[in-house]
Scaffold this motif. Structure first.
Motif, mmCIF file in Angstrom:
data_model
loop_
_atom_site.group_PDB
_atom_site.id
_atom_site.type_symbol
_atom_site.label_atom_id
_atom_site.label_comp_id
_atom_site.label_asym_id
_atom_site.label_seq_id
_atom_site.Cartn_x
_atom_site.Cartn_y
_atom_site.Cartn_z
ATOM 1 N N THR A 140 -105.727 -43.126 40.015
ATOM 2 C CA THR A 140 -104.742 -44.122 40.431
ATOM 3 C C THR A 140 -105.269 -45.537 40.261
ATOM 4 O O THR A 140 -104.492 -46.469 40.026
ATOM 5 C CB THR A 140 -104.347 -43.875 41.893
ATOM 6 N N GLN A 165 -103.046 -48.558 38.805
ATOM 7 C CA GLN A 165 -102.629 -49.678 39.643
ATOM 8 C C GLN A 165 -103.084 -51.013 39.067
ATOM 9 O O GLN A 165 -102.388 -52.026 39.216
ATOM 10 C CB GLN A 165 -103.166 -49.491 41.062
ATOM 11 N N VAL A 195 -92.402 -47.533 40.424
ATOM 12 C CA VAL A 195 -93.317 -46.400 40.543
ATOM 13 C C VAL A 195 -92.566 -45.226 41.165
ATOM 14 O O VAL A 195 -92.054 -45.335 42.284
ATOM 15 C CB VAL A 195 -94.551 -46.755 41.395
ATOM 16 N N GLU A 196 -92.501 -44.127 40.435
ATOM 17 C CA GLU A 196 -91.945 -42.880 40.967
ATOM 18 C C GLU A 196 -93.119 -41.968 41.297
ATOM 19 O O GLU A 196 -93.874 -41.568 40.407
ATOM 20 C CB GLU A 196 -91.029 -42.222 39.937
ATOM 21 N N THR A 197 -93.296 -41.645 42.560
ATOM 22 C CA THR A 197 -94.524 -40.963 42.965
ATOM 23 C C THR A 197 -94.277 -40.020 44.128
ATOM 24 O O THR A 197 -93.378 -40.235 44.961
ATOM 25 C CB THR A 197 -95.598 -41.988 43.357
ATOM 26 N N ARG A 209 -96.911 -39.587 45.987
ATOM 27 C CA ARG A 209 -97.984 -40.089 46.860
ATOM 28 C C ARG A 209 -97.703 -41.555 47.218
ATOM 29 O O ARG A 209 -98.450 -42.448 46.829
ATOM 30 C CB ARG A 209 -99.337 -39.951 46.171
ATOM 31 N N TRP A 255 -99.540 -45.977 46.855
ATOM 32 C CA TRP A 255 -98.932 -47.054 46.087
ATOM 33 C C TRP A 255 -98.308 -48.153 46.943
ATOM 34 O O TRP A 255 -98.213 -49.300 46.503
ATOM 35 C CB TRP A 255 -97.858 -46.482 45.156
ATOM 36 N N VAL A 265 -91.631 -48.901 44.907
ATOM 37 C CA VAL A 265 -92.067 -47.509 44.993
ATOM 38 C C VAL A 265 -90.858 -46.646 45.325
ATOM 39 O O VAL A 265 -90.081 -46.968 46.238
ATOM 40 C CB VAL A 265 -93.166 -47.337 46.068
ATOM 41 N N ARG A 308 -94.962 -43.017 36.418
ATOM 42 C CA ARG A 308 -94.637 -41.723 37.012
ATOM 43 C C ARG A 308 -95.932 -41.046 37.432
ATOM 44 O O ARG A 308 -96.756 -40.669 36.596
ATOM 45 C CB ARG A 308 -93.862 -40.852 36.016
ATOM 46 N N ASP A 309 -96.130 -40.915 38.730
ATOM 47 C CA ASP A 309 -97.319 -40.279 39.303
ATOM 48 C C ASP A 309 -96.842 -39.023 40.016
ATOM 49 O O ASP A 309 -96.590 -39.033 41.224
ATOM 50 C CB ASP A 309 -98.008 -41.254 40.263
ATOM 51 N N LEU A 310 -96.737 -37.918 39.249
ATOM 52 C CA LEU A 310 -96.081 -36.712 39.761
ATOM 53 C C LEU A 310 -96.919 -35.462 39.552
ATOM 54 O O LEU A 310 -96.369 -34.355 39.436
ATOM 55 C CB LEU A 310 -94.708 -36.547 39.084
ATOM 56 N N THR A 344 -96.905 -42.189 32.213
ATOM 57 C CA THR A 344 -97.023 -40.972 33.012
ATOM 58 C C THR A 344 -98.490 -40.751 33.342
ATOM 59 O O THR A 344 -99.335 -40.636 32.443
ATOM 60 C CB THR A 344 -96.459 -39.765 32.245
#
Length: 275
Positions: free
Chosen positions: A106, A110, A125-127, A129, A133, A149, A170-172, A191
């Motif tokens: 991350t 970031q 940011v789609e996450t 967690r 973020w 976020v 995208r943090d998935l 991604t």
């Protein structure tokens, strides 16, 4: 007392003047009816004021034109420096689509988000967690919502434009689901995956640019085959330092060391591979 009268010649400044010279506007200094012989006549131009001074134009011989040059470098987001200590840039804000896959932590994602916001992009940011973020998003932009976020699957269309480009992060996890927001003109998608999973070949093949922090030897073999890396580059991936990443396409490779600024270090801490 008799009423005041107006001279027949009209009011000053409207076709006549108090100086007695027809058509001359009143002023603080006397004006000569004859133009001076010491220089060209300075006359009024309609809506443009006085003519400026007339000077000789600068002329360059034709054989000297080839020596004229203006150094112009690349533009984009500064990822860091290359092995020659030159700036390494990533063109995020562009009129064509850009799909980025980053295998890493991350921290580097970031840093990219902060620098994207610094060059005028909106970052969404789609996450799964948000706790990782939200502090960064609140600190970015000095109170302005340049980094937002969103929960998984709850990100709305961002309306990218040349005046307001967008970076979607995208943090998935290792199996990111398909997104409704795909790369588009002025909208790049990054991604982030912590390591390569079963969907690695598909993710690598679909990406326009791949960023690789330190990965295992098994992951390096997969990346080497899909991205057509040389033997030395494949062997170096498990040994990269926390601040170094290999950015590559199917044809080009570039090692980049990301050097955080004091503000980035104060907000995100030192460079690290693991979260």
């Amino acid at each position: 007392m008799s009423a005041p009268t107006v001279p027949a010649s009209g009011r000053p400044g409207f076709g006549s003047s108090a100086s007695g010279v027809p058509g001359q506007r009143p002023g603080h200094l006397p004006r000569n009816a004859e133009p001076t012989r010491l220089g060209p006549e300075r006359r009024l131009r309609s809506a443009f004021g006085l003519l400026g001074p007339r000077r000789e134009r600068h002329v360059v011989d034709a054989d000297l034109l080839a020596q004229l040059a203006m150094p112009v470098g690349d533009d984009g987001l500064i990822l860091g420096v290359d092995p020659n200590n030159q700036p390494a840039l990533l063109g995020l804000c562009r009129p064509t689509r850009l799909d980025i896959l980053m295998v890493g932590g991350t921290w580097l994602a970031q840093v990219i988000a902060l620098r994207a916001a610094a060059i005028g992009a909106r970052v969404a940011v789609e996450t799964a967690r948000p706790q990782l973020w939200s502090p960064m998003a609140q600190a970015a932009g000095g109170g302005q919502q340049c980094v937002t976020v969103h929960q998984v699957g709850r990100i709305a269309p961002q309306g990218p434009s040349p005046a307001s480009p967008v970076l979607i992060i995208r943090d998935l996890g290792i199996r990111p689901p398909r997104s409704r927001l795909s790369p588009a003109p002025w909208q790049s998608v990054l991604t982030l995956v912590p390591y390569l999973g079963p969907t690695a070949p598909r993710l690598l093949a679909n990406a326009d640019v791949v960023g690789l922090q330190r990965i295992s030897p098994q992951e390096a073999d997969v990346v080497g085959k899909v991205m057509r890396l040389g033997r030395d580059d494949t062997a170096s991936l498990p040994t990269l330092a926390d601040s170094v990443a290999l950015w590559c396409t199917q044809k080009h490779q570039q090692y980049v060391m990301t050097q955080p600024t004091d503000a980035e270090t104060g907000l995100l801490g030192a460079a690290r591979r693991m979260d």
